[in-house]
Design a protein around this motif. Structure first.
Motif, PDB file in Angstrom:
ATOM      1  N   TYR A 151      23.005  48.079  29.532  1.00 48.43           N
ATOM      2  CA  TYR A 151      24.362  48.032  28.978  1.00 48.43           C
ATOM      3  C   TYR A 151      25.132  49.309  29.326  1.00 48.43           C
ATOM      4  O   TYR A 151      26.328  49.267  29.630  1.00 48.43           O
ATOM      5  N   VAL A 152      24.438  50.443  29.297  1.00 48.64           N
ATOM      6  CA  VAL A 152      25.082  51.706  29.681  1.00 48.64           C
ATOM      7  C   VAL A 152      25.458  51.669  31.155  1.00 48.64           C
ATOM      8  O   VAL A 152      26.577  52.046  31.551  1.00 48.64           O
ATOM      9  N   MET A 153      24.526  51.184  31.986  1.00 46.91           N
ATOM     10  CA  MET A 153      24.779  51.135  33.426  1.00 46.91           C
ATOM     11  C   MET A 153      25.889  50.145  33.758  1.00 46.91           C
ATOM     12  O   MET A 153      26.740  50.416  34.614  1.00 46.91           O
ATOM     13  N   LEU A 154      25.892  48.989  33.105  1.00 50.37           N
ATOM     14  CA  LEU A 154      26.959  48.017  33.332  1.00 50.37           C
ATOM     15  C   LEU A 154      28.307  48.576  32.913  1.00 50.37           C
ATOM     16  O   LEU A 154      29.328  48.306  33.556  1.00 50.37           O
ATOM     17  N   LEU A 155      28.316  49.364  31.837  1.00 54.44           N
ATOM     18  CA  LEU A 155      29.570  49.985  31.397  1.00 54.44           C
ATOM     19  C   LEU A 155      30.086  50.951  32.446  1.00 54.44           C
ATOM     20  O   LEU A 155      31.292  50.992  32.748  1.00 54.44           O
ATOM     21  N   VAL A 156      29.177  51.735  33.041  1.00 50.25           N
ATOM     22  CA  VAL A 156      29.576  52.662  34.101  1.00 50.25           C
ATOM     23  C   VAL A 156      30.128  51.891  35.297  1.00 50.25           C
ATOM     24  O   VAL A 156      31.163  52.248  35.871  1.00 50.25           O
ATOM     25  N   LEU A 157      29.439  50.803  35.689  1.00 49.97           N
ATOM     26  CA  LEU A 157      29.904  49.991  36.807  1.00 49.97           C
ATOM     27  C   LEU A 157      31.248  49.328  36.489  1.00 49.97           C
ATOM     28  O   LEU A 157      32.098  49.179  37.370  1.00 49.97           O
ATOM     29  N   LEU A 158      31.439  48.939  35.231  1.00 51.33           N
ATOM     30  CA  LEU A 158      32.703  48.327  34.831  1.00 51.33           C
ATOM     31  C   LEU A 158      33.847  49.327  34.933  1.00 51.33           C
ATOM     32  O   LEU A 158      34.929  49.004  35.445  1.00 51.33           O
ATOM     33  N   ILE A 159      33.631  50.539  34.459  1.00 50.23           N
ATOM     34  CA  ILE A 159      34.669  51.566  34.518  1.00 50.23           C
ATOM     35  C   ILE A 159      35.038  51.858  35.971  1.00 50.23           C
ATOM     36  O   ILE A 159      36.218  51.962  36.332  1.00 50.23           O
ATOM     37  N   ARG A 160      34.002  51.986  36.814  1.00 54.25           N
ATOM     38  CA  ARG A 160      34.281  52.247  38.241  1.00 54.25           C
ATOM     39  C   ARG A 160      34.989  51.063  38.880  1.00 54.25           C
ATOM     40  O   ARG A 160      35.932  51.227  39.657  1.00 54.25           O
ATOM     41  N   GLY A 161      34.542  49.848  38.563  1.00 51.46           N
ATOM     42  CA  GLY A 161      35.152  48.657  39.145  1.00 51.46           C
ATOM     43  C   GLY A 161      36.587  48.481  38.719  1.00 51.46           C
ATOM     44  O   GLY A 161      37.431  48.015  39.499  1.00 51.46           O
ATOM     45  N   ALA A 162      36.903  48.854  37.468  1.00 50.90           N
ATOM     46  CA  ALA A 162      38.262  48.696  36.956  1.00 50.90           C
ATOM     47  C   ALA A 162      39.258  49.596  37.676  1.00 50.90           C
ATOM     48  O   ALA A 162      40.469  49.350  37.635  1.00 50.90           O
ATOM     49  N   MET A 163      38.771  50.644  38.351  1.00 52.80           N
ATOM     50  CA  MET A 163      39.640  51.559  39.075  1.00 52.80           C
ATOM     51  C   MET A 163      39.964  51.080  40.483  1.00 52.80           C
ATOM     52  O   MET A 163      40.783  51.697  41.174  1.00 52.80           O
ATOM     53  N   LEU A 164      39.321  49.991  40.926  1.00 55.12           N
ATOM     54  CA  LEU A 164      39.509  49.517  42.294  1.00 55.12           C
ATOM     55  C   LEU A 164      40.742  48.636  42.410  1.00 55.12           C
ATOM     56  O   LEU A 164      41.128  47.949  41.466  1.00 55.12           O
ATOM     57  N   GLU A 165      41.360  48.667  43.601  1.00 56.06           N
ATOM     58  CA  GLU A 165      42.492  47.785  43.864  1.00 56.06           C
ATOM     59  C   GLU A 165      42.044  46.325  43.830  1.00 56.06           C
ATOM     60  O   GLU A 165      40.995  45.982  44.374  1.00 56.06           O
ATOM     61  N   SER A 178      26.649  37.870  28.665  1.00 58.12           N
ATOM     62  CA  SER A 178      27.112  37.064  29.796  1.00 58.12           C
ATOM     63  C   SER A 178      28.583  37.353  30.096  1.00 58.12           C
ATOM     64  O   SER A 178      28.978  37.514  31.250  1.00 58.12           O
ATOM     65  N   VAL A 179      29.393  37.404  29.035  1.00 55.61           N
ATOM     66  CA  VAL A 179      30.823  37.671  29.210  1.00 55.61           C
ATOM     67  C   VAL A 179      31.036  39.083  29.745  1.00 55.61           C
ATOM     68  O   VAL A 179      31.848  39.315  30.657  1.00 55.61           O
ATOM     69  N   PHE A 180      30.296  40.048  29.200  1.00 54.57           N
ATOM     70  CA  PHE A 180      30.404  41.441  29.638  1.00 54.57           C
ATOM     71  C   PHE A 180      30.065  41.575  31.118  1.00 54.57           C
ATOM     72  O   PHE A 180      30.793  42.209  31.898  1.00 54.57           O
ATOM     73  N   ALA A 181      28.946  40.947  31.529  1.00 53.06           N
ATOM     74  CA  ALA A 181      28.554  40.989  32.939  1.00 53.06           C
ATOM     75  C   ALA A 181      29.593  40.302  33.811  1.00 53.06           C
ATOM     76  O   ALA A 181      29.820  40.708  34.962  1.00 53.06           O
ATOM     77  N   GLY A 182      30.248  39.271  33.279  1.00 56.47           N
ATOM     78  CA  GLY A 182      31.291  38.583  34.030  1.00 56.47           C
ATOM     79  C   GLY A 182      32.447  39.502  34.372  1.00 56.47           C
ATOM     80  O   GLY A 182      32.994  39.454  35.486  1.00 56.47           O
ATOM     81  N   PHE A 183      32.856  40.352  33.424  1.00 52.41           N
ATOM     82  CA  PHE A 183      33.923  41.311  33.700  1.00 52.41           C
ATOM     83  C   PHE A 183      33.526  42.258  34.832  1.00 52.41           C
ATOM     84  O   PHE A 183      34.332  42.566  35.712  1.00 52.41           O
ATOM     85  N   VAL A 184      32.266  42.717  34.808  1.00 48.47           N
ATOM     86  CA  VAL A 184      31.797  43.626  35.865  1.00 48.47           C
ATOM     87  C   VAL A 184      31.848  42.935  37.217  1.00 48.47           C
ATOM     88  O   VAL A 184      32.387  43.483  38.205  1.00 48.47           O
ATOM     89  N   ILE A 185      31.291  41.735  37.293  1.00 50.27           N
ATOM     90  CA  ILE A 185      31.221  41.006  38.555  1.00 50.27           C
ATOM     91  C   ILE A 185      32.618  40.748  39.118  1.00 50.27           C
ATOM     92  O   ILE A 185      32.890  40.981  40.309  1.00 50.27           O
ATOM     93  N   PHE A 186      33.536  40.291  38.274  1.00 50.47           N
ATOM     94  CA  PHE A 186      34.849  39.893  38.771  1.00 50.47           C
ATOM     95  C   PHE A 186      35.741  41.079  39.113  1.00 50.47           C
ATOM     96  O   PHE A 186      36.692  40.930  39.889  1.00 50.47           O
ATOM     97  N   CYS A 187      35.456  42.245  38.568  1.00 50.33           N
ATOM     98  CA  CYS A 187      36.175  43.441  39.019  1.00 50.33           C
ATOM     99  C   CYS A 187      35.907  43.675  40.506  1.00 50.33           C
ATOM    100  O   CYS A 187      36.829  43.916  41.299  1.00 50.33           O
ATOM    101  N   TYR A 188      34.655  43.602  40.892  1.00 48.53           N
ATOM    102  CA  TYR A 188      34.281  43.864  42.280  1.00 48.53           C
ATOM    103  C   TYR A 188      34.660  42.703  43.190  1.00 48.53           C
ATOM    104  O   TYR A 188      35.078  42.906  44.339  1.00 48.53           O
ATOM    105  N   LEU A 189      34.519  41.470  42.701  1.00 49.91           N
ATOM    106  CA  LEU A 189      34.936  40.324  43.506  1.00 49.91           C
ATOM    107  C   LEU A 189      36.449  40.358  43.744  1.00 49.91           C
ATOM    108  O   LEU A 189      36.929  40.011  44.832  1.00 49.91           O
ATOM    109  N   GLY A 190      37.198  40.754  42.727  1.00 50.49           N
ATOM    110  CA  GLY A 190      38.641  40.878  42.886  1.00 50.49           C
ATOM    111  C   GLY A 190      38.999  41.918  43.930  1.00 50.49           C
ATOM    112  O   GLY A 190      39.924  41.720  44.732  1.00 50.49           O
ATOM    113  N   HIS A 191      38.270  43.027  43.937  1.00 50.26           N
ATOM    114  CA  HIS A 191      38.522  44.072  44.935  1.00 50.26           C
ATOM    115  C   HIS A 191      38.203  43.571  46.338  1.00 50.26           C
ATOM    116  O   HIS A 191      38.981  43.796  47.288  1.00 50.26           O
ATOM    117  N   MET A 192      37.085  42.860  46.484  1.00 56.99           N
ATOM    118  CA  MET A 192      36.722  42.334  47.798  1.00 56.99           C
ATOM    119  C   MET A 192      37.743  41.314  48.281  1.00 56.99           C
ATOM    120  O   MET A 192      38.104  41.279  49.467  1.00 56.99           O
TER     121      MET A 192
END
Length: 592
Positions: free
Chosen positions: A253-267, A336-350
């Motif tokens: 959960y800590v690692m996913l939070l870090v990935l979420l914060i980084r992903g949220a900064m991407l275009e 599941s919902v939390f992981a979804g936010f992480v995944i879609f941040c990066y998919l949106g950037h790609m």
């Protein structure tokens, strides 16, 4: 103890009174309730929460999918998880001993054991892949799947950065000396991430008829390391798993939070999140959306896999298993919902850097984790760090699922052969329980092993098998053992009756939903395919043999129960469906 005068001695022989037998090893208990919760959550929150839930969301209406998903979690997932953990806690037994409640259906316990073995066998292979990627992330240079100058690359390889980078960078000279543009990309080429996955990790052959050699030593070593890690987590039972869970369950959960914060900064991240949560309500009118939601709930919570009975059996008798069920279901679905936010941040950037729609990028299954996501990570500054963090997170999620599964199925040894826990000992018994899934995983390490992997995944742990076991379990407790009796048992443990809605969900709604899913699974069955590869017909037969080995114990043990003794069939039926169990703690002070 109450008995039925109608059956006399026939029932007396089958009644189980849970008094401590001092000749048997003392039953272990969780030191704290939090350790039980962490182990159940760690088991339930698996890789499916990462790669399957997100896919189903964008397939079934984005945020609208959350509506049927949460409804199904409340009326299907909660009662099923509560039932399995409560039965294990009440009987203080694993998936086999628990069915002394209704001996006619004891085969469901053995079926759950077999399907859990199949599940562990291929989850350990996935864990080996995760370790493989994690080790390759620990480099000071370019990530190995980002370039085309490796021994496993072909002349048609295109560095992934060329494809998913900005369009103005597309006309460049390839590392192989090839000039390519958008037209060349559309030709028959392969990305560097795809070649790393297929040619280096899997060494994939052309089909299951060509299994290749058993010489991928790096992958074999990763597989052995994965098993060693998991065994070290369970070798002393819940004394170790209870403590290990503090790290392995909380860290992701800590690692996913870090990935979420980084992903949220991407275009483009916001576009990805909007696609994930924006409700396309018209999708709710489609029955398939509701069926996918119900199936995902069962898959997410891991019911019918023998594990929850075992984990619940280590609870103290008066543990509030009803309240804990709410906590576990809410955490698992929320994850599941939390992981979804992480995944879609990066998919949106790609999607943004490629000027594509997210639907052209998003995948489910291993393709998302081992091809799409690694490709996206190469876009980030310091990509080695983010790749290592991502695969370490997946590793923790996988190991939680595996050692929870191993702990749950090992509990059945205390049901069947408790003397084995004294000699040859607990550690040897746990090692023995790992042998079958370990051996089953070895064929998946051949160069054609991915075809075996998909075969076991499709048939050994198929939705058909899971739903059949789930229907047997819920029907056995609700219709044969009896909901009134079950609720009385629960009250004896927690001091109050659960909500009456749970009772009627278990009695009517859940069996109907599961039976509907089972029928749909049969009607919508299609032969197994892996990409464009179609499995030969004889492999379909082999696959169904996997399913038969899972489900066969149910009718075998039912027939055995009915054929036992020489009494009239009516009395034998009554004896195998009406056994009355009452838990009798020897020292109530110990259970509180």
């Amino acid at each position: 103890m109450e008995t039925s005068s109608q059956c006399g001695d026939l029932i007396d022989k089958d009644i189980v009174k849970f008094e401590r037998d001092e000749t048997k090893p003392r039953r272990l208990e969780w030191s704290r309730t939090i350790e039980y919760l962490l182990n159940v959550i760690g088991y339930s929150v698996g890789l499916g929460n990462v790669w399957r839930f997100s896919y189903l969301c964008f397939k079934n209406g984005g945020g609208a999918f959350l509506i049927p998903y949460l409804i199904c979690a409340a009326i299907l997932g909660l009662p099923m998880l509560f039932m399995e953990t409560a039965v294990g806690q009440f009987t203080q037994s694993g998936c086999i001993g628990s069915w002394d409640l209704a001996p006619l259906l004891r085969g469901a316990g053995y079926s759950a054991l077999v399907i859990c073995w199949y599940y562990i066998s291929y989850i350990m292979v996935i864990m080996g892949w995760i370790i493989f990627y994690f080790v390759h992330s620990l480099t000071m240079g370019d990530l190995p799947w980002a370039t085309c100058d490796n021994a496993w690359n072909t002349d048609s390889c295109i560095p992934v950065a060329r494809i998913i980078g900005p369009l103005e960078m597309m006309n460049q000279t390839d590392i192989k000396g090839l000039t390519f543009n958008m037209t060349a990309v559309a030709m028959k080429t392969a990305t560097s991430t795809s070649e790393f996955w297929n040619n280096h990790v899997l060494r994939k052959t052309t089909g299951i008829h060509d299994m290749g050699s058993f010489t991928n030593w790096k992958m074999i070593i990763c597989f052995i390391v994965a098993w060693t890690i998991c065994y070290m987590c369970v070798w002393k039972g819940i004394k170790t798993t209870g403590k290990v869970a503090y790290v392995t369950v909380i860290s992701p959960y800590v690692m996913l939070l870090v990935l979420l914060i980084r992903g949220a900064m991407l275009e483009g991240a916001w576009e990805g999140v909007v696609y994930f949560i924006y409700p396309r309500l018209e999708e709710l009118a489609k029955p398939q959306v509701w069926l996918d939601a119900a199936g995902q709930v069962l898959y997410t919570l891991g019911v019918s896999f023998a594990v929850l009975y075992g984990l619940g059996s280590y609870n103290k008798y008066h543990t509030d298993c009803y309240k804990n069920a709410f906590i576990c279901v809410a955490t698992s679905c929320g994850s599941s919902v939390f992981a979804g936010f992480v995944i879609f941040c990066y998919l949106g950037h790609m999607a943004h850097v490629q000027s594509k729609n997210i639907t052209d990028i998003a995948e489910q299954g291993p393709g998302l984790v081992f091809e799409v996501f690694p490709a996206g990570l190469t876009l980030l500054p310091g990509s080695q760090i983010w790749a290592a963090l991502f695969f370490l997170t997946l590793g923790f999620i996988a190991v939680d699922t595996v050692f929870g599964s191993l702990e749950g199925i090992t509990r059945l040894l205390e049901d069947v052969r408790p003397e084995w826990l004294i000699f040859p000992g607990v550690q040897i018994c746990r090692l023995a329980m790992c042998v079958f899934p370990f051996l089953l995983g070895l064929p998946m390490l051949f160069e054609g092993g991915i075809y075996v992997f998909e075969l076991v995944n499709m048939y050994g742990t198929s939705g058909f098998c899971v739903l059949s076991i789930a229907f047997t379990e819920i029907a056995g407790i609700a219709w044969i053992y009896g909901m009134d009796k079950f609720f009385d048992d629960v009250k004896s443990m927690i001091g109050y009756y659960p909500n009456i809605l749970v009772k009627y969900c278990m009695l009517v709604v859940d069996p109907c939903v599961i039976l509907t899913l089972l029928i749909v699974a049969c009607v919508q069955y299609t032969p197994l395919k892996l990409g464009d590869y179609e499995y030969p017909a004889w492999i379909e037969v082999v696959g169904w043999m996997f399913s038969v080995t899972v489900l066969l114990p149910i009718p075998i043990f039912a027939a055995k129960s009915m054929l036992k003794g020489r009494e009239p069939a009516s009395k034998r039926w009554y004896a195998t469906t009406s056994v009355l169990l009452r838990h009798v703690p020897v020292n109530l002070n110990e259970t509180k």
